[in-house]
Write an enzyme that holds these catalytic residues in place. Sequence first.
Site, short mmCIF file in Angstrom:
data_model
loop_
_atom_site.label_atom_id
_atom_site.label_comp_id
_atom_site.label_asym_id
_atom_site.label_seq_id
_atom_site.Cartn_x
_atom_site.Cartn_y
_atom_site.Cartn_z
N SER A 31 0.85 -1.19 0.00
CA SER A 31 0.00 0.00 0.00
C SER A 31 0.89 1.25 0.00
O SER A 31 1.80 1.33 -0.82
CB SER A 31 -0.94 -0.07 1.21
OG SER A 31 -2.00 0.85 1.09
N ASP A 41 -8.56 -7.21 -4.04
CA ASP A 41 -8.36 -5.80 -3.64
C ASP A 41 -9.23 -4.89 -4.51
O ASP A 41 -9.11 -4.87 -5.73
CB ASP A 41 -6.87 -5.45 -3.81
CG ASP A 41 -6.48 -4.15 -3.09
OD1 ASP A 41 -7.33 -3.25 -2.97
OD2 ASP A 41 -5.32 -4.07 -2.66
N HIS A 97 -8.03 -5.35 0.04
CA HIS A 97 -6.76 -4.66 0.22
C HIS A 97 -6.04 -5.11 1.49
O HIS A 97 -4.81 -5.26 1.49
CB HIS A 97 -7.02 -3.15 0.26
CG HIS A 97 -5.77 -2.34 0.30
ND1 HIS A 97 -4.81 -2.41 -0.69
CD2 HIS A 97 -5.31 -1.43 1.21
CE1 HIS A 97 -3.81 -1.58 -0.39
NE2 HIS A 97 -4.09 -0.98 0.75
#
Lengths: 371, 371
Positions: B153, B322, B352
């Site tokens: 991320s 995700d 995610h």
Amino acid sequence: MISTLQHRRAPAEAGVRRCPIGSVQLDNGRTLPDVVIGYRTWGTLNADASNAILVEHALTGGTDVVTDDDTRPGWWQGLIGPGLAIDTRRWFVVAANIVGGCFGSTGPASVAPDGVPWGSRFPLITVRDSVRAEAALADRIGIDRWHAVIGGSLGGMRALEWAVEYPGRVRHCAVIAAGAYSTAEQIAWVQPQLMAIRQDPSFRSGDYYGGPPPAAGLGLARRIAHITYRTESEFGSRFSRLPQGAEDPYGHSSSVAGRERYAVESYLDYQADKLAGRFDANSYIAVSETLVSHDVRRGRGDLRRALSGATADFTIAAISSDRLYLPAGSYELAHALPGSPHVAEIDSPYGHDGFLLETEAIGSLLAQRIV
Amino acid sequence: MISTLQHRRAPAEAGVRRCPIGSVQLDNGRTLPDVVIGYRTWGTLNADASNAILVEHALTGGTDVVTDDDTRPGWWQGLIGPGLAIDTRRWFVVAANIVGGCFGSTGPASVAPDGVPWGSRFPLITVRDSVRAEAALADRIGIDRWHAVIGGSLGGMRALEWAVEYPGRVRHCAVIAAGAYSTAEQIAWVQPQLMAIRQDPSFRSGDYYGGPPPAAGLGLARRIAHITYRTESEFGSRFSRLPQGAEDPYGHSSSVAGRERYAVESYLDYQADKLAGRFDANSYIAVSETLVSHDVRRGRGDLRRALSGATADFTIAAISSDRLYLPAGSYELAHALPGSPHVAEIDSPYGHDGFLLETEAIGSLLAQRIV
């Protein structure tokens, strides 16, 4: 019933008629007294009242399904009218504002019997309650059986409840972009929206009439909702990382105090302002809670059993890219309906809002199946 | 650098070392003076400093990648340690808190040269700025070249920037659940989150230190974010329409004032409270803005050209489900990298958050490719 928001609601309510239906018994045991339903009609009811179609609006919609005002088109403009898919030379079309709304029907801004707006006291209206009120409207305007009840999103939930609660009163039923119940994900998305309104200092527990409305909170709610109504790919192709006009998102000196905008942010600002300028925040809460309440199974056994008494001819449609009301929910519903009707999957890049934007595909579908 | 939030931050900062790196030149032309980087290490740096691995945390993470405290596991617990995928008997692992964060590095809660917390004055830190600060840390702790820079991320964005900005200093680079730039959709999702904090009356334009923090706004931001981090199917299978314990969502008398909860709402309440109890709201804004700034192409030409100077051996991974950092973004990145490396798509139902939860799959991948 005098509205405290009349000055704001006037444009959307032009041409709305109001029908008092008396008290409505609610699922939670309470009674909502002196209920008025705002509604609008197009076309002419025939002699045996067999040509009536009920069009059910979604969360922030109203009776402005189509308008004569080019600057303010209706939410299904182009679908209903002389020579259009739902031809008003043949059909008598009715659109009713949902109980709890702010476009003519009794809602939180309406004045309660004690002379004060309902505000914080406005009760939970389930989808079933809302349909019960619409049945009382149908009684009063002389419609015993609808040729069709049609709706998308929350309107689809209401259409489905009509077909299940009043099977003898619905010949065709079209449920677009809605499933048999609100899912955990749909409930989850509503929570921060309503919290945004309630955390606005102007909200005052819902008793803000006479003062400034919680417009910032409502705008925030709309931003969240609007993203769920669209798709990642649409945002990408429309906005990418473009700045808004001459604004420079990298240029501002503080991250905490705020910076200049990207185009997608300006777009969300626009959507937020537009809704906050036309919709009552308490109605947003009330009608969102109606949506959350949706469960056609409640008190009726499992899904197949709950639907077993429905006799309407069903049209079930889903938007291919809908990420809020997934096509899977429409398939689940169709599979459990008597006769397991086919699901029409409408190909669209717009996500959930496809139920508003793909009027041509929806018109064709209704023309094939219903009108 | 004395923190005004020290009482709240103490647990997460136990064991954090602080390295002053002087001023950091920012992309927007400003200078952030007297910057301190909070960091933690595991293992021992070898004689030629060739065994160092930088692990980059995500939005609300910190240097607590792994902990010794079973009641407060790290965000990649089980991945790093003696005998684990990143074996600390062999590797020297460093985790640095991002500039703008609240776990040891200079951030909005830190005291500026004038003796007052930065608050509303804290500048925009781009991903590139944050990596520049980390390079200064690396200089000071004697690491010329990382064996690997690894992150998911926002951590993946930082890893990518490291490989592009300092190609000679990165041998392996792992970018997990992140693309080459923040998309319109990702920018869109951040907007209502930051607005929720800014609309909290306790926010006071970001200068709330000494008073109550904008916990309600931060909690609202977290609710929005958390839904995007997970998946519809996980919510459905975990929560369905179950009420929370003995609460009755249909029973309460008012929709406007609020009703009792569904289980999924209680779950979001829990996630919100947990974050609001450990994270500074201004840091949430600052680090979210860092995330929004992410664009490896900025000032470097098109994507292929921007990446052309990167010499690291890349490991690109995506989480199959995700919906915030779509696998498509990882494929786009990989395709444009020199040699177009393979994308490892990690099969996970968690969305995610799979980048945090699928430690076994990530450990296997890193073991195969890097360590």
